[in-house]
Design an enzyme around this catalytic site. Structure first.
Site, PDB file in Angstrom:
ATOM      1  N   CYS A   5      18.962 -39.334  -4.729  1.00  0.00           N
ATOM      2  CA  CYS A   5      17.767 -39.147  -3.895  1.00  0.00           C
ATOM      3  C   CYS A   5      16.822 -38.152  -4.583  1.00  0.00           C
ATOM      4  O   CYS A   5      17.179 -37.483  -5.560  1.00  0.00           O
ATOM      5  CB  CYS A   5      18.165 -38.660  -2.503  1.00  0.00           C
ATOM      6  SG  CYS A   5      18.588 -36.901  -2.439  1.00  0.00           S
TER       7      CYS A   5
ATOM      8  N   CYS B 186      18.050 -34.518  -4.846  1.00  0.00           N
ATOM      9  CA  CYS B 186      19.073 -34.341  -5.890  1.00  0.00           C
ATOM     10  C   CYS B 186      18.470 -34.399  -7.281  1.00  0.00           C
ATOM     11  O   CYS B 186      18.886 -33.661  -8.179  1.00  0.00           O
ATOM     12  CB  CYS B 186      20.171 -35.390  -5.732  1.00  0.00           C
ATOM     13  SG  CYS B 186      21.222 -35.052  -4.301  1.00  0.00           S
TER      14      CYS B 186
ATOM     15  N   GLU C 186      25.905 -35.578  -5.327  1.00  0.00           N
ATOM     16  CA  GLU C 186      25.380 -35.007  -6.572  1.00  0.00           C
ATOM     17  C   GLU C 186      25.255 -33.494  -6.457  1.00  0.00           C
ATOM     18  O   GLU C 186      25.570 -32.750  -7.383  1.00  0.00           O
ATOM     19  CB  GLU C 186      23.996 -35.599  -6.876  1.00  0.00           C
ATOM     20  CG  GLU C 186      24.001 -37.091  -7.184  1.00  0.00           C
ATOM     21  CD  GLU C 186      23.841 -37.954  -5.936  1.00  0.00           C
ATOM     22  OE1 GLU C 186      24.278 -37.545  -4.833  1.00  0.00           O
ATOM     23  OE2 GLU C 186      23.274 -39.052  -6.074  1.00  0.00           O
TER      24      GLU C 186
HETATM   25  N1  THU Z   1      23.783 -39.706  -0.401  1.00  0.00           N
HETATM   26  C1  THU Z   1      24.301 -39.093  -1.498  1.00  0.00           C
HETATM   27  O1  THU Z   1      25.415 -38.563  -1.461  1.00  0.00           O
HETATM   28  N2  THU Z   1      23.552 -39.076  -2.627  1.00  0.00           N
HETATM   29  C2  THU Z   1      22.301 -39.612  -2.741  1.00  0.00           C
HETATM   30  O2  THU Z   1      21.630 -39.382  -3.729  1.00  0.00           O
HETATM   31  C3  THU Z   1      21.791 -40.457  -1.674  1.00  0.00           C
HETATM   32  C4  THU Z   1      22.482 -40.333  -0.364  1.00  0.00           C
HETATM   33  C5  THU Z   1      24.551 -39.684   0.844  1.00  0.00           C
HETATM   34  C6  THU Z   1      23.972 -38.817   1.908  1.00  0.00           C
HETATM   35  C7  THU Z   1      24.527 -39.467   3.166  1.00  0.00           C
HETATM   36  O3  THU Z   1      25.812 -38.907   3.429  1.00  0.00           O
HETATM   37  C8  THU Z   1      24.706 -40.933   2.801  1.00  0.00           C
HETATM   38  O4  THU Z   1      24.637 -40.988   1.390  1.00  0.00           O
HETATM   39  C9  THU Z   1      23.650 -41.839   3.383  1.00  0.00           C
HETATM   40  O5  THU Z   1      22.382 -41.370   3.135  1.00  0.00           O
END
Ligand code: THU
Length: 141
Positions: free
Chosen positions: A96, A99, A58
């Site tokens: 998350c 983000c 994101e």
């Molecule tokens: N991840 C994302 O790209 N976006 C999120 O909102 C949650 C987590 C990624 C970060 C990491 O590379 C993997 O997912 C596991 O946490």
């Protein structure tokens, strides 16, 4: 009416997910942001051997848009699942907390969030629903 449907935006997120660099978690995420200029910017998660340096999909998409001069986001589509996931087993991958706050800075009121689920399912919500009573630029003026 937006030039991009939620299905098309999810398609862009899935395309971006192919470039995910996620050797440590094995969890590949793609995101696509529709801005008020009608353009779409996409990105994937990029991990690092120093795990804390990892960037979520994101925020990759958001910084690409912002660094091209965009300032207002209408919608984001997110597609995340273990790298091996098939459409049938795709899980809903919500943004998350970091983000959510990062997107909040550039979110138009009622910014939509579309999350890919199994098969063709798309969960639809808003950033305001995911981050209620949020803190933003207006609070500082
Ligand atoms: N991840 C994302 O790209 N976006 C999120 O909102 C949650 C987590 C990624 C970060 C990491 O590379 C993997 O997912 C596991 O946490």
């Amino acid at each position: 009416m937006d030039a991009f449907s939620k299905e098309e935006l999810i398609g862009k997120a899935l395309d971006a997910r192919r470039e995910s660099y996620s050797p440590y978690s094995g969890f590949a995420v793609g995101a696509a942001i529709l801005t008020d200029s009608g353009k779409v910017y996409s990105g994937a998660n990029i991990e690092n051997a120093s795990f804390g340096a990892t960037i979520c999909a994101e925020r990759t998409a958001a910084v690409k848009a912002i660094s091209e001069g965009e300032r207002k986001f209408r919608a984001i589509a997110i597609a995340g699942s273990p790298s091996s996931a098939e459409d049938i087993s795709f899980q809903y991958s919500f943004p998350c907390g970091i983000c959510r706050q990062f997107l909040r800075e550039f979110a138009l009121p009622d910014m939509k969030v579309y999350i890919k689920g199994p098969l063709d399912d798309i969960y639809e919500t808003t950033l305001d629903e995911l981050l209620p009573h949020s803190f933003g630029p207006e609070n500082l003026s």
